[in-house]
Design a protein around this motif. Structure first.
Motif: not given
Lengths: 317, 478, 301
Positions: C232, C235, C256-257
């Motif tokens: 998480q 980037n 997921d992120n």
């Protein structure tokens, strides 16, 4: 020197430096945001009953003004008659708040308005430039008050303000206020068009109120830029904040350039949504105007009859 | 605010728009029924009145529309850019001509005030088509190398908060670059997209270049997953955005996502306070706060917090909530019962977690979906209402002590779409703007949009930019 | 490394212990594992650390820690440092030619050409650091009294799955664009040919590049990749060296992120690199500010 600043602000007027610190410590104004807010309130749609209310309110708030070199007693008497009965065809039309004349016409106006509630306002302090020695300005005020003026519209010394001599401006306002005593209410004109920036207009507003203004007023009507919705919004924010801080309520008078009913209603919306109904009364809000009245009257006739009116159905003065 | 000066009702006339009792899907230049004959109703959120019945697209319809778009692609992409430009200019002009009609329609179907559709949505819609029209024959100069190629068929799924504006953000760059389009509007706001279909017809746009499928999420998913779609553009929730990102994994589909946000609006002690108050109000109450880039977290310097909150509360008391068609309405209806329930639940969570709730005195209409402007104080970073996107007229107020702390709190979010800075100190604006992890930073203003200005987020607010030269990239094979 | 020149001397050569490059330091894998690295003919070259998910985690922490300083450095400064990398490589050219020749089974002269191209690639990106913002950013002429400026900003911590075949030129071609723009990188080196990458770490460490800006892990992309793709605090991910099965798996995990994902593409590492490997890891930030008039002059009604 008299000091009129409320206790809460007494320290601010202790010296030129203190006054500068105080005035420059007021929140800044972003011009784009200010103008956008004024423009957005200008899109309010005021119809039917609200329009009728606004038109009568606006008429009752007019300082019907003649400030010409060519003013004569006859002209002033005609104006007075119109102030009392703006629409000869409809006696339900409210009177204007005041007539506004030069000091030498005060006596004439006073006589013409005898028996009515219409006040006499007089510009003084070497209006409109304000370029005279203080004793001359004070004599000008004294004259007008002695002749029976209910209200004095003074101009501030813009030169002193722009040079940063705030204490001088403050003391002059206080001195004029002292001349007015309890006989006349004092309107302080900033000539916002010459102060140029909204930050200056906010500072001048506070300076005027601290000096004892009963009204703060945008302009003389004698320069290129007079009352606008944004500069009037600055004045309204100032009286709102001043009351919150000191408990003292001060009136507002935009002057010059307001010619149509549509414009006048925009200003009333500004009042309504910035300071609220406490100011929706001619004791606290005025329009300095002359040609505005006829447009209000024609619109009033339209609302009453459903027909569009024309200039032959209102009076020329 | 009760006042002697009561504004009489000033409703915009409904008669400028003629809504048919039913609408089909717009595929290959024709309005057609859904293959399975399904329909659904669209209601006016301010009154719950049924406005019309529209066809509900299913998988078969998606396939039909994608085929039509594929068929149209060959000719459309081969047209000289100058010809594509003229179609887009035509569309822009027709939108301007019909903007009053479209504004009223949008207000009816969406619930937002006519003041906004008239003064914000519609002017921006037309401007967006004008802007991208001009790009169609200048793509060689866009910085993506000579003769950049379109991708093919774009599958576009848009939300209900700015129905026609989001359509413009999607369709204008897609067509300018030579792609063809299958677009699915949100199920609660299908009407302006269907009227746009009629505008395409008036503009003489070749059949199949734009296809509009009204329907629900299943149709959107089918569109995104269709193997013959080359480009997916989605504006909506982060949850759905993540699903789409998973769906396209391992494919050649190009994706742009404009998702959620929890914008921090930072007010320093030297701010232009009156304009900051307007900016805060605009930031969270524009479109009832149903805006992905809303300034939903107010970060105020502790030293001016009380003063600012007093001003803000006084200002909120002047907001006029009610009939969206009334020209004086500031706050319209929430778009749907579902959204109202979501906002209500999150506001209740805020209270349950100990934040202090305040709303101005405000009478809510008996029919329709309404939520009073709401402000929560005593909110900390740990509160749900400081972290989760509410997508409603609910402002969470937090305080900070120093610029460093303001930036740290502003960035402490999974999102990164928008932020605001209010200070009269120029160097602080630049320093703070530089540190904020957000795609759009408004300094001493808020919620400003322009077709030339790229828009899009960092982090979980999505990727890709819409608007400006940057907005071309998502539709070009570069 | 083999023993050589026994004819003139009986001296045993000194083997090199290849280590990871994380946070500016040269640790072994926390797992204590190594794996054998052989040349193209299967001859043992060295043992390389077999990094674990915990090594990957540590590398992310180091990359995140370095991000503020590196992204905040002036573009000029970043350019100077990237150029310094080229200078350092030039000085160690022979070592890299040998390592690349061993790793990729190339002749000396072909390996030399690859190393030269890699050095030139650093020079190319060194020059880009202070130009990319002018190419992809700029003022936008909005229809209102506002100044509006778009600037590119690094997206943050980027996981780079380095190319498997092109162990050095490919490696440099994916690392340099990531860090030129101010991102920091966690690099999974070519699994079968990690030695040039691990040696590059030594060059980076002596090129004024702040520790943590580039972190190099050797081992299995399939082992570390999923953890980095799901991390998480990462980037973006460059899938250059992932096969299609792994690339799909990692792209799914990356959702997921909502990491920025650069998919694997046709790889001709000697071609003009263009700008797309830089722009893939740039965000566009657009800042508005009112302009308005100089004074409170005649605002219309």
């Amino acid at each position: 020197m008299p000091t009129n600043a409320p206790a809460a602000l007494a320290d601010a007027t202790a010296s030129d430096a203190a006054l500068r610190r105080f005035l420059h410590g007021l929140p800044g104004i972003d011009p784009v945001g200010l103008e956008a807010r004024a423009a957005s309130l200008g899109t309010r749609s005021i119809k039917t009953t609200a329009k009728a209310y606004a038109i009568d309110l606006a008429i009752s708030m007019i300082d019907l003004t003649t400030l010409e070199g060519a003013d004569t007693p006859g002209k002033v008497r005609a104006l007075a008659a119109k102030a009392v009965h703006p629409d000869p065809l409809d006696r339900t039309t409210p009177a204007t708040a005041a007539v506004c004349v030069y000091p030498d016409m005060v006596a004439t106006a006073k006589e013409a308005l005898k028996g009515s509630d219409v006040k006499v306002a007089s510009v003084a302090t070497a209006f409109p430039a304000g370029r005279a020695a203080l004793p001359v300005k004070l004599a000008d005020v004294r004259d007008a008050v002695a002749a029976g003026a209910d209200e004095i519209d003074m101009v501030i010394d813009r030169g002193a303000f722009l040079a940063g001599h705030y204490l001088k401006v403050y003391e002059e306002i206080a001195a004029v206020k002292a001349e007015c005593g309890d006989k006349a209410r004092l309107k302080v004109i900033f000539e916002t068009g010459e102060l140029s920036t909204y930050d200056n207009i906010r500072r001048a507003s506070w300076l005027g109120m601290m000096g004892g203004a009963d009204f703060i007023k945008t302009s003389t009507g004698k320069v290129a830029v007079n009352a606008t919705p944004p500069n009037t919004l600055v004045l309204l924010e100032a009286v709102r904040d001043y009351r919150a801080q000191t408990g003292v309520q001060v009136g507002v008078k935009p002057a010059g350039g307001i010619r149509s009913t549509k414009d006048a209603i925009k200003f009333l919306v500004l009042v309504n949504e910035t300071v609220g109904e406490d100011w929706l009364d001619n004791h606290w809000f005025r329009f300095g105007a002359s040609s505005l009245l006829n447009d209000l009257l024609m619109q009033r006739q339209k609302l009453a009859t459903g027909r569009y009116s024309g200039p032959d159905y209102v009076t020329v003065d | 605010m009760a006042s002697a000066f009561e504004y009489a009702p000033a409703p915009e006339s409904r008669s400028v728009v003629d809504i048919a009792p039913s609408y089909g899907l717009f595929i290959d230049g024709e309005f057609v029924d859904a293959a399975d004959g399904k329909v659904f109703k669209t209601v006016s959120p301010s009154s719950e009145e049924v406005l019309s019945e529209v066809a509900q697209a299913g998988e078969a319809d998606v396939d039909r529309a994608v085929k039509a778009a594929r068929k149209a692609f060959e000719k459309w992409s081969a047209l000289p850019g100058s010809e594509r430009a003229k179609y887009l200019f035509r569309i822009a002009r027709i939108i301007q001509e019909r903007s009053r009609e479209l504004a009223v329609l949008e207000t009816l179907d969406n619930g937002k005030p006519i003041k906004e559709t008239r003064d914000a949505d519609l002017p921006l819609v037309a401007a967006h088509f004008f802007y991208y029209a001009g790009w169609a024959d200048k793509l060689d100069h866009a910085g993506y190398g000579p003769n950049p190629k379109p991708l093919g068929v774009a599958g576009q799924v848009i939300p209900w908060n700015f129905p026609l504006l989001m359509l413009a953000w999607k369709i204008a760059p897609a067509l300018a670059t030579g792609n063809t389009v299958v677009l699915k509007p949100a199920e609660t706001t299908p009407l302006t997209a269907l009227f746009f279909a009629d505008i395409c017809r008036q503009a003489g746009l070749p059949k199949g270049v734009v296809n509009i499928l009204t329907g629900y999420g299943d149709a959107g998913a089918a569109l995104v997953e269709h193997p013959d779609v080359n480009k997916v553009a989605f504006t909506g929730s982060t949850a759905v955005g993540k699903k789409i990102a998973r769906h396209v994994a391992g494919t050649d589909k190009k994706v742009t996502l404009e998702l959620g946000g929890k914008g921090a609006n930072i007010v320093f002690d030297d701010a232009p306070i009156d304009q900051a108050v307007e900016g805060i109000v605009n930031g969270i109450f524009f479109n009832q706060g149903q805006v992905c880039c809303a300034g939903s977290r107010l970060l105020v310097q502790e030293s001016i917090q009380d003063e600012l909150l007093d001003s803000l509360k006084r200002r909120l008391s002047t907001l006029r909530l009610g009939d969206p068609l009334d020209k004086n309405t500031d706050i319209g209806a929430i778009n749907s019962a579902e959204q109202l329930a979501r906002i209500t639940a999150l506001a209740e969570t805020g209270e349950a977690e100990g934040a202090e709730r305040w709303s101005p005195e405000c009478e809510l209409p008996s029919a329709g979906y309404w939520f009073a402007p709401t402000l929560f104080t005593n909110v900390t970073q740990a509160h749900t209402i400081a972290r989760d996107e509410i997508f409603g007229p609910v402002l969470s107020v937090l305080s900070f002590r120093t610029p460093d702390e303001a930036v740290a709190k502003a960035n402490n979010s999974q999102y990164g779409l928008s932020a605001g800075i209010w200070t009269e100190k120029g160097s602080r604006i630049l320093a703070v703007a530089n540190k904020l992890r957000a795609g759009v930073v408004w300094a001493n203003t808020f919620n400003k949009f322009d077709p030339t200005s790229p828009f899009g987020g960092y982090k979980e607010s999505g990727f890709g930019r819409e608007g400006g030269r940057h907005g071309l990239e998502g539709y070009l094979d570069v | 490394m083999s023993e050589t020149s026994s004819s003139s001397s009986t001296r045993l050569s000194v083997f090199k212990t290849y280590k990871l490059y994380v946070g500016g330091k040269f640790p072994r894998s926390e797992s204590g594992r190594v794996y054998e690295v052989s040349d193209s003919k299967g001859k043992w070259l060295a043992n390389a650390p077999l990094s674990s998910r915990k090594d990957a985690r540590d590398a992310v922490v180091a990359a995140r820690k370095a991000f503020g300083g590196w992204s905040g450095a002036t573009a000029y400064n970043r350019g100077q440092i990237l150029y310094r990398v080229a200078e350092m490589l030039e000085g160690r050219r022979e070592q890299f030619v040998r390592e690349v020749a061993d790793a990729e089974g190339l002749s000396k002269s072909k390996a030399g050409a690859v190393v030269d191209a890699a050095i030139d690639r650093w020079v190319w990106y060194a020059g880009w650091t202070d130009k990319i913002a002018q190419i992809v950013g700029g003022a936008n002429p909005v229809a209102g009294p506002y100044f509006n400026l778009s600037t590119p900003e690094p997206t943050g911590v980027v996981t780079v799955v380095a190319p498997q075949e092109s162990s050095f030129l490919g490696l440099v071609s994916v690392i340099a664009p990531v860090i030129a723009t101010g991102n920091t990188a966690v690099v999974i080196a070519s699994e079968k040919a990690p030695l040039p990458a691990l040696s590059l770490g030594e060059v980076l460490a002596t090129s004024d590049l702040p520790g943590g800006v580039v972190n190099i892990l050797s081992g299995k992309a399939a082992e570390m990749g999923p953890h980095l793709a799901a991390h998480q605090d990462v980037n973006a991910i460059d899938l250059a060296g992932a096969d299609s099965v792994l690339a799909t798996e990692l792209e799914i995990a990356a959702a997921d992120n909502l990491k920025r994902v650069l998919r694997p593409g046709a790889a001709d590492w000697s071609a003009d690199p263009g700008t797309h490997r830089m722009t893939a890891f740039l965000e566009t930030k657009t800042v508005w500010h009112p302009t308005g008039s100089l004074g409170a002059s005649g605002s219309a009604y």
